[in-house]
Scaffold this motif. Structure first.
Motif, mmCIF file in Angstrom:
data_model
loop_
_atom_site.group_PDB
_atom_site.id
_atom_site.type_symbol
_atom_site.label_atom_id
_atom_site.label_comp_id
_atom_site.label_asym_id
_atom_site.label_seq_id
_atom_site.Cartn_x
_atom_site.Cartn_y
_atom_site.Cartn_z
ATOM 1 N N GLN A 19 0.833 -1.207 0.000
ATOM 2 C CA GLN A 19 0.000 0.000 0.000
ATOM 3 C C GLN A 19 0.864 1.253 0.000
ATOM 4 N N MET A 20 1.945 1.228 0.779
ATOM 5 C CA MET A 20 2.832 2.383 0.846
ATOM 6 C C MET A 20 3.502 2.616 -0.503
ATOM 7 N N LYS A 21 3.892 1.525 -1.172
ATOM 8 C CA LYS A 21 4.536 1.654 -2.480
ATOM 9 C C LYS A 21 3.574 2.231 -3.504
ATOM 10 N N SER A 22 2.332 1.754 -3.517
ATOM 11 C CA SER A 22 1.363 2.239 -4.504
ATOM 12 C C SER A 22 1.011 3.689 -4.251
ATOM 13 N N THR A 23 1.034 4.111 -2.970
ATOM 14 C CA THR A 23 0.727 5.501 -2.660
ATOM 15 C C THR A 23 1.894 6.401 -3.036
ATOM 16 N N THR A 24 3.133 5.887 -2.865
ATOM 17 C CA THR A 24 4.304 6.666 -3.245
ATOM 18 C C THR A 24 4.292 6.951 -4.739
ATOM 19 N N MET A 25 3.893 5.965 -5.537
ATOM 20 C CA MET A 25 3.772 6.173 -6.970
ATOM 21 C C MET A 25 2.479 6.931 -7.235
ATOM 22 N N ALA A 26 2.469 8.187 -6.790
ATOM 23 C CA ALA A 26 1.243 8.979 -6.830
ATOM 24 C C ALA A 26 0.812 9.291 -8.254
ATOM 25 N N ASP A 27 -0.403 9.822 -8.366
ATOM 26 C CA ASP A 27 -0.915 10.200 -9.669
ATOM 27 C C ASP A 27 -0.036 11.286 -10.285
ATOM 28 N N CYS A 28 0.038 11.296 -11.606
ATOM 29 C CA CYS A 28 0.837 12.301 -12.308
ATOM 30 C C CYS A 28 0.243 13.696 -12.087
ATOM 31 N N PRO A 29 1.056 14.678 -11.686
ATOM 32 C CA PRO A 29 0.532 16.024 -11.448
ATOM 33 C C PRO A 29 0.315 16.835 -12.724
ATOM 34 N N LEU A 30 0.687 16.287 -13.877
ATOM 35 C CA LEU A 30 0.461 17.008 -15.136
ATOM 36 C C LEU A 30 -0.973 16.800 -15.613
ATOM 37 N N ASP A 31 -1.565 17.858 -16.140
ATOM 38 C CA ASP A 31 -2.976 17.828 -16.537
ATOM 39 C C ASP A 31 -3.113 18.125 -18.025
ATOM 40 N N LEU A 32 -3.725 17.192 -18.756
ATOM 41 C CA LEU A 32 -3.956 17.405 -20.194
ATOM 42 C C LEU A 32 -5.435 17.658 -20.495
ATOM 43 N N SER A 33 -6.224 17.915 -19.460
ATOM 44 C CA SER A 33 -7.665 18.071 -19.676
ATOM 45 C C SER A 33 -7.998 19.351 -20.448
ATOM 46 N N SER A 79 11.550 13.253 -10.496
ATOM 47 C CA SER A 79 11.794 11.956 -11.137
ATOM 48 C C SER A 79 10.846 10.870 -10.646
ATOM 49 N N VAL A 80 10.355 10.996 -9.396
ATOM 50 C CA VAL A 80 9.454 9.967 -8.869
ATOM 51 C C VAL A 80 8.155 9.890 -9.668
ATOM 52 N N PHE A 81 7.807 10.998 -10.359
ATOM 53 C CA PHE A 81 6.576 11.036 -11.141
ATOM 54 C C PHE A 81 6.793 10.706 -12.618
ATOM 55 N N SER A 82 8.041 10.654 -13.050
ATOM 56 C CA SER A 82 8.329 10.548 -14.487
ATOM 57 C C SER A 82 7.636 9.358 -15.145
ATOM 58 N N GLU A 83 7.827 8.164 -14.588
ATOM 59 C CA GLU A 83 7.258 6.962 -15.199
ATOM 60 C C GLU A 83 5.735 7.017 -15.210
ATOM 61 N N THR A 84 5.153 7.470 -14.073
ATOM 62 C CA THR A 84 3.699 7.574 -13.983
ATOM 63 C C THR A 84 3.148 8.566 -14.999
ATOM 64 N N CYS A 85 3.832 9.712 -15.138
ATOM 65 C CA CYS A 85 3.364 10.743 -16.065
ATOM 66 C C CYS A 85 3.468 10.291 -17.517
ATOM 67 N N VAL A 114 9.328 14.836 -19.420
ATOM 68 C CA VAL A 114 8.424 15.584 -18.546
ATOM 69 C C VAL A 114 9.213 16.404 -17.532
ATOM 70 N N ASN A 115 10.525 16.497 -17.750
ATOM 71 C CA ASN A 115 11.368 17.310 -16.877
ATOM 72 C C ASN A 115 12.412 17.998 -17.750
ATOM 73 N N TYR A 116 12.373 19.333 -17.780
ATOM 74 C CA TYR A 116 13.229 20.098 -18.677
ATOM 75 C C TYR A 116 14.426 20.701 -17.949
ATOM 76 N N GLN A 117 15.285 19.869 -17.431
ATOM 77 C CA GLN A 117 16.502 20.368 -16.802
ATOM 78 C C GLN A 117 17.445 20.870 -17.891
ATOM 79 N N CYS A 118 17.921 22.103 -17.720
ATOM 80 C CA CYS A 118 18.763 22.688 -18.765
ATOM 81 C C CYS A 118 20.044 23.255 -18.184
#
Length: 303
Positions: A19-33, A79-85, A114-118
């Motif tokens: 449960q802790m692992k699934s919660t850590t992999m939270a929903d992607c904060p990017l919105d395409l709606s 980076s924790v959100f990258s795969e989910t996003c 999804v991460n623009y490090q420059c």
């Protein structure tokens, strides 16, 4: 009996970890709606327009990062959100008529990130305050739907990018271009940001669905607090971009979604139940030891 309790405790503990692992992999904060995918779906369904298709996908992702940057000040998700996003974006695009193979060919997750490090810059302010970015700011604050204005903006961006990147590969240029776009677009309202995206990514027909316009978080004219920096220009996603993100001096915590709150509540409840179960097992263990001691004492006395 005790071994049954221990097995139950181990199984319960394992469930809590899941449960802790699934919660850590939270929903992607990017919105395409906000997106109207009509033009993009048409281009991506035509093999002769794959270049345009990729530019649309880049624009969708970049504009979503702009909205995220307005809340957090960052040039992309952690980076924790990258795969989910990436998974969420791919599913959303497919749902609205953009074939899965199109996202693969366009390089979603590789060329399109999804991460623009420059070049060490990870926040909006780090981009805006970098040397020479003010020229980009000045040339990109006009109405970019006009062809000449768009060219001036893109040219100043190219000059800026080459001044900080030098002879780096195209992938670095592309990422830094997106970083510059996010930094600039995060300073204006959504309508102006869409206009800017059309120029940066060389696509037409980008629009915000009714009811998805947000209040600008900054003045519509780009006026960063420190020396700003020039923007990027490129008609295709792989052309020019800025480098890795830096730590931002100020940012606002991203608000928890209902799913996150529920996940946290489940974990707290699970931990409490785990503690109670451990106490019960310990108590039962004491009772068994006490019973064994009494039996042994009674046997000795009889002897």
């Amino acid at each position: 009996m005790l071994s049954v309790y221990r097995r139950t405790l181990l199984a319960f503990g394992f469930w809590v970890l899941l449960q802790m692992k699934s919660t850590t992999m939270a929903d992607c904060p990017l919105d395409l709606s906000w997106s109207d995918f009509t033009s993009a779906a048409s281009a991506c369904s035509n093999n002769d327009e794959r270049g345009k298709c990729c530019r649309y996908i880049s624009a969708f992702v970049a504009f979503s990062v702009v909205r995220y940057a307005k809340v957090t000040g960052r040039l992309g998700v952690p980076s924790v959100f990258s795969e989910t996003c990436l998974s969420s974006i791919s599913e959303t695009l497919e749902l609205y008529g953009i074939p899965l193979d199109a996202t693969v060919i366009c390089g979603l997750g590789t060329k399109i990130s999804v991460n623009y490090q420059c070049m060490g810059r990870a926040t909006v302010m780090e981009m805006l305050q970098s040397p020479n970015f003010d020229d980009v700011t000045q040339n990109c604050k006009m109405t970019l739907s006009l062809n000449n204005n768009c060219k001036k903006c893109l040219n100043s961006g190219i000059v800026y990018l080459h001044s900080i990147i030098g002879m780096e590969d195209n992938l670095t240029l592309s990422r830094c271009r997106d970083a510059a776009f996010v930094a600039l677009a995060s300073q204006v309202d959504d309508s102006s940001a869409v206009d800017m995206a059309s120029c940066f990514f060389g696509v037409h027909g980008l629009s915000i669905l009714p009811g998805n316009v947000t209040v600008p978080s900054s003045p519509s004219v780009l006026t960063p607090k420190a020396s700003p920096t020039p923007v990027l220009s490129a008609s295709s996603p792989s052309q020019h971009q800025i480098g890795p993100p830096l730590q931002q001096n100020h940012h606002h915590p991203y608000q928890l979604s209902p799913m996150h709150s529920i996940g946290i509540a489940v974990i707290v409840l699970a931990v409490l139940l785990l503690i109670i179960l451990a106490i019960l097992i310990q108590r039962k263990s004491r009772e068994l030891k006490s019973a064994n001691w009494k039996t042994l004492t009674s046997s000795v006395q009889k002897c």
